[in-house]
Design a protein around this motif. Structure first.
Motif, PDB file in Angstrom:
ATOM      1  N   ARG A 175      -6.447  -6.114  -3.558  1.00 42.79           N
ATOM      2  CA  ARG A 175      -5.431  -6.013  -4.597  1.00 42.79           C
ATOM      3  C   ARG A 175      -5.240  -4.531  -4.913  1.00 42.79           C
ATOM      4  O   ARG A 175      -6.187  -3.749  -4.933  1.00 42.79           O
ATOM      5  N   LEU A 176      -3.993  -4.179  -5.119  1.00 42.58           N
ATOM      6  CA  LEU A 176      -3.579  -2.794  -5.315  1.00 42.58           C
ATOM      7  C   LEU A 176      -3.164  -2.632  -6.761  1.00 42.58           C
ATOM      8  O   LEU A 176      -2.334  -3.400  -7.269  1.00 42.58           O
ATOM      9  N   ILE A 177      -3.709  -1.636  -7.426  1.00 41.70           N
ATOM     10  CA  ILE A 177      -3.460  -1.457  -8.862  1.00 41.70           C
ATOM     11  C   ILE A 177      -2.869  -0.068  -9.113  1.00 41.70           C
ATOM     12  O   ILE A 177      -3.513   0.955  -8.833  1.00 41.70           O
ATOM     13  N   ASP A 178      -1.666  -0.060  -9.635  1.00 44.62           N
ATOM     14  CA  ASP A 178      -1.006   1.173 -10.039  1.00 44.62           C
ATOM     15  C   ASP A 178      -1.541   1.559 -11.406  1.00 44.62           C
ATOM     16  O   ASP A 178      -1.455   0.772 -12.343  1.00 44.62           O
ATOM     17  N   ILE A 179      -2.087   2.740 -11.532  1.00 47.09           N
ATOM     18  CA  ILE A 179      -2.586   3.224 -12.814  1.00 47.09           C
ATOM     19  C   ILE A 179      -1.507   4.134 -13.402  1.00 47.09           C
ATOM     20  O   ILE A 179      -1.162   5.155 -12.824  1.00 47.09           O
TER      21      ILE A 179
ATOM     22  N   ALA B  76       0.822  -1.205   0.000  1.00 45.78           N
ATOM     23  CA  ALA B  76       0.000   0.000   0.000  1.00 45.78           C
ATOM     24  C   ALA B  76       0.859   1.259   0.000  1.00 45.78           C
ATOM     25  O   ALA B  76       0.439   2.297  -0.506  1.00 45.78           O
ATOM     26  N   SER B  77       2.050   1.177   0.526  1.00 50.85           N
ATOM     27  CA  SER B  77       2.940   2.340   0.543  1.00 50.85           C
ATOM     28  C   SER B  77       3.348   2.767  -0.865  1.00 50.85           C
ATOM     29  O   SER B  77       3.843   3.877  -1.056  1.00 50.85           O
ATOM     30  N   GLU B  78       3.113   1.910  -1.857  1.00 48.33           N
ATOM     31  CA  GLU B  78       3.422   2.233  -3.251  1.00 48.33           C
ATOM     32  C   GLU B  78       2.266   2.953  -3.959  1.00 48.33           C
ATOM     33  O   GLU B  78       2.428   3.432  -5.073  1.00 48.33           O
ATOM     34  N   LEU B  79       1.098   3.008  -3.324  1.00 51.79           N
ATOM     35  CA  LEU B  79      -0.067   3.646  -3.941  1.00 51.79           C
ATOM     36  C   LEU B  79       0.133   5.146  -4.064  1.00 51.79           C
ATOM     37  O   LEU B  79       0.719   5.789  -3.184  1.00 51.79           O
ATOM     38  N   SER B  80      -0.393   5.707  -5.150  1.00 50.71           N
ATOM     39  CA  SER B  80      -0.373   7.156  -5.338  1.00 50.71           C
ATOM     40  C   SER B  80      -1.747   7.601  -5.825  1.00 50.71           C
ATOM     41  O   SER B  80      -2.630   6.786  -6.098  1.00 50.71           O
ATOM     42  N   LEU B  81      -1.933   8.906  -5.952  1.00 53.31           N
ATOM     43  CA  LEU B  81      -3.221   9.446  -6.381  1.00 53.31           C
ATOM     44  C   LEU B  81      -3.648   8.829  -7.712  1.00 53.31           C
ATOM     45  O   LEU B  81      -2.839   8.718  -8.639  1.00 53.31           O
ATOM     46  N   GLY B  82      -4.905   8.431  -7.794  1.00 52.63           N
ATOM     47  CA  GLY B  82      -5.453   7.836  -9.004  1.00 52.63           C
ATOM     48  C   GLY B  82      -5.283   6.338  -9.099  1.00 52.63           C
ATOM     49  O   GLY B  82      -5.831   5.708  -9.999  1.00 52.63           O
TER      50      GLY B  82
ATOM     51  N   VAL C  56     -11.230   7.884   3.034  1.00 51.08           N
ATOM     52  CA  VAL C  56     -11.110   6.977   4.178  1.00 51.08           C
ATOM     53  C   VAL C  56      -9.847   6.138   3.996  1.00 51.08           C
ATOM     54  O   VAL C  56      -9.365   5.953   2.880  1.00 51.08           O
ATOM     55  N   ALA C  57      -9.308   5.644   5.079  1.00 52.99           N
ATOM     56  CA  ALA C  57      -8.085   4.833   5.007  1.00 52.99           C
ATOM     57  C   ALA C  57      -8.284   3.677   4.032  1.00 52.99           C
ATOM     58  O   ALA C  57      -9.343   3.035   4.023  1.00 52.99           O
ATOM     59  N   TRP C  58      -7.276   3.421   3.230  1.00 55.66           N
ATOM     60  CA  TRP C  58      -7.377   2.384   2.194  1.00 55.66           C
ATOM     61  C   TRP C  58      -7.713   1.025   2.797  1.00 55.66           C
ATOM     62  O   TRP C  58      -8.344   0.194   2.160  1.00 55.66           O
TER      63      TRP C  58
END
Length: 144
Positions: A138-142, A74-80, A123-125
């Protein structure tokens, strides 16, 4: 957003698709090469990938339509970026949210998500992960 969108009972993936499209990701109404359909015309003419959790994931991670890829942390997530949830961990993916804010707790950024169906903003992811006894994500980088 330019179009008036229909609201389904379970509207979370539709909401995320609208946000991504508004943010600049173009709709694709036809399939050619490794592009897959992802579009909204009206409530009767909409691709499954625009409104369905699993179909959205396939388009985002296995085509050139949305240009996304799985993230490990989750620390790799960014806006969008997008988070999807499997409430009850039964391999039936139930929910889609989009990262709309990053907040810092003094040590690191915490991704906050927004979603529709139960209408939540920033809200918190990991809200669903903490709310349910079992919940995969699952975390998706766009990229685009």
């Amino acid at each position: 957003m330019g179009a008036l969108y229909y609201t389904w009972n379970n509207d979370c993936t539709n909401f995320v698709s609208q946000a991504l499209n508004y943010g600049g990701i173009p709709e694709r109404g036809t399939t050619s090469g490794n592009y897959k359909k992802w579009y909204y015309r009206d409530r009767w003419d909409v691709s499954n990938s625009w409104i369905n959790v699993d179909d959205f994931y396939e388009v985002a991670t296995n085509s050139y339509t949305i240009f996304g890829s799985d993230l490990d942390y989750a620390s790799e997530l960014s806006l969008g970026d997008v988070v999807q949830y499997d409430i009850d961990s039964d391999r039936d993916w139930n929910h889609t949210a989009i990262v709309t804010k990053l907040t810092n707790n003094g040590r690191y950024d915490i991704p906050l998500v927004s979603y529709h169906s139960s209408n939540r903003k920033n809200v918190a992811w990991d809200y669903f992960v903490s709310k349910y006894d079992e919940c995969d994500y699952r975390l998706i980088d766009i990229h685009e």
